[in-house]
Scaffold this active site. Sequence first.
Site, PDB file in Angstrom:
ATOM      1  N   LYS A 143       0.846  -1.208   0.000  1.00 35.43           N
ATOM      2  CA  LYS A 143       0.000   0.000   0.000  1.00 35.43           C
ATOM      3  C   LYS A 143       0.881   1.259   0.000  1.00 35.43           C
ATOM      4  CE  LYS A 143      -0.501  -0.509   4.964  1.00 35.43           C
ATOM      5  NZ  LYS A 143      -1.186   0.128   6.053  1.00 35.43           N
ATOM      6  N   TYR A 163      17.389  29.190   8.718  1.00 33.32           N
ATOM      7  CA  TYR A 163      16.209  29.828   9.322  1.00 33.32           C
ATOM      8  C   TYR A 163      16.248  29.693  10.839  1.00 33.32           C
ATOM      9  CZ  TYR A 163      14.007  29.864   4.689  1.00 33.32           C
ATOM     10  OH  TYR A 163      13.710  30.088   3.371  1.00 33.32           O
TER      11      TYR A 163
HETATM   12  C1  LIG Z   1      -3.874  -4.489   7.929  1.00 33.80           C
HETATM   13  C2  LIG Z   1      -2.380  -4.461   7.747  1.00 33.80           C
HETATM   14  N1  LIG Z   1      -1.726  -5.602   7.591  1.00 33.80           N
HETATM   15  C3  LIG Z   1      -0.376  -5.646   7.432  1.00 33.80           C
HETATM   16  C4  LIG Z   1       0.362  -4.482   7.448  1.00 33.80           C
HETATM   17  C5  LIG Z   1       1.870  -4.548   7.291  1.00 33.80           C
HETATM   18  O1  LIG Z   1       2.494  -4.116   8.477  1.00 33.80           O
HETATM   19  P1  LIG Z   1       4.086  -3.979   8.581  1.00 33.80           P
HETATM   20  O2  LIG Z   1       4.468  -2.968   7.580  1.00 33.80           O
HETATM   21  O3  LIG Z   1       4.326  -3.511   9.979  1.00 33.80           O
HETATM   22  O4  LIG Z   1       4.638  -5.322   8.290  1.00 33.80           O
HETATM   23  C6  LIG Z   1      -0.280  -3.261   7.621  1.00 33.80           C
HETATM   24  C7  LIG Z   1       0.495  -2.018   7.664  1.00 33.80           C
HETATM   25  O5  LIG Z   1       0.204  -1.043   8.245  1.00 33.80           O
HETATM   26  C8  LIG Z   1      -1.701  -3.251   7.772  1.00 33.80           C
HETATM   27  O6  LIG Z   1      -2.372  -2.101   7.940  1.00 33.80           O
END
Ligand SMILES: Cc1ncc(COP(=O)(O)O)c(C=O)c1O
Length: 365
Positions: free
Chosen positions: A35, A255
């Site tokens: 994602k 800054y």
């Molecule tokens: C529902 C879900 N599963 C799996 C993962 C993967 O987690 P990680 O990146 O900590 O392995 C995420 C990441 O946020 C998630 O939201």
Amino acid sequence: MEFAPQASIDHAALRHNLRLARQAADTSRIWAVIKADGYGHGLFRVVEALDEADGFAVARLDEALALRQQGVVKPLLVLSACISRSDFEQAIYADLQVVVHHQGQLDVLQSLSSTGQRLSVWLKLDSGMHRLGFTPGELNHSLAQLKALPVVGDINLLSHLANGDDPDDPMTATQCEQLMQIDPSPYSARSLANSAGLLANPATRFDWVRPGIMLYGASPFINTTAAELGLQPVMTLSSRVMAVKSCQAGDAIGYGGSYVCPEAMPVAVVAIGYGDGYPRHAPNGTPVLVNGVRLPLVGRVSMDMLCVDARALSGIEVGDEAVLWGGELPVEEIARQAGTIAYELLCGVKRRVRFHDLNRQQLEV
Ligand SMILES: Cc1ncc(COP(=O)(O)O)c(C=O)c1O
């Protein structure tokens, strides 16, 4: 010479990290979590490099549809945001699997007439994170509703770990126990582990594991480094020195003048800033690797540049390479300095940074 910030994405490191996930997963199948544009690495390049995964998990419908349009035929799971009637219609049409975590989604599913194609769903149990999902007490009612729907095919069960980053936190065992207490017989498969669960707690593996951050070579744990876990960093964020100034004792840098030179000293200006995704809150002293030497950040990070104390690197010149993270400089270290997590830094690299692929596997022709 290229002065624009660069992000090199190492496909061999992605493949290596997936192999580590595969070893830890044993017989469980792997949803590679890609994602947020592959945690900022680029959706399509990580799909290509992670070709050995059993399926891909994304947060949003659009991400999954883009993958299908690109010809990805593997199972695709939409983790959170399939909500409206049109979302579900598109998900069915594109043969996606979706997480059902809310009564509103069940209401929409009830309103859909069957088209012959059936939707695989993952019913989400709130096992203690209290973000998405049905409580153990609500689950059977939701399951009964799903079972009655002609549009629904396989029903699976999923939950998410809240505190996996700390292997000593008893919450992980409690959540695992919650999932195990649910009668598995109505479900085709179960899934709980993220990277942390997968690496630290075999009981969390169930049928499908969902590693994300470890695939990108960052540690999911607060107290264990990626190198200790055998992970290889995937992204190297770099730029170049664009100016070197000779400052005097008492000169205040940038800054707000938050760093004052204690003596006459060279200060190098590096062509990268928060407009590229480098954290503005990185404090004085955050390391930047120039020609392989760690130099401390001095003064506030600007939109397009930042400054480093160059006293430790004699002969520093315009054009010298500066690595902001990656390789010998773990992104977790920069995240800790800036009061954030590696996930945020990786996802935050901006589009104006030039992305390059390293060690891309030659495709058979
Ligand atoms: C529902 C879900 N599963 C799996 C993962 C993967 O987690 P990680 O990146 O900590 O392995 C995420 C990441 O946020 C998630 O939201």
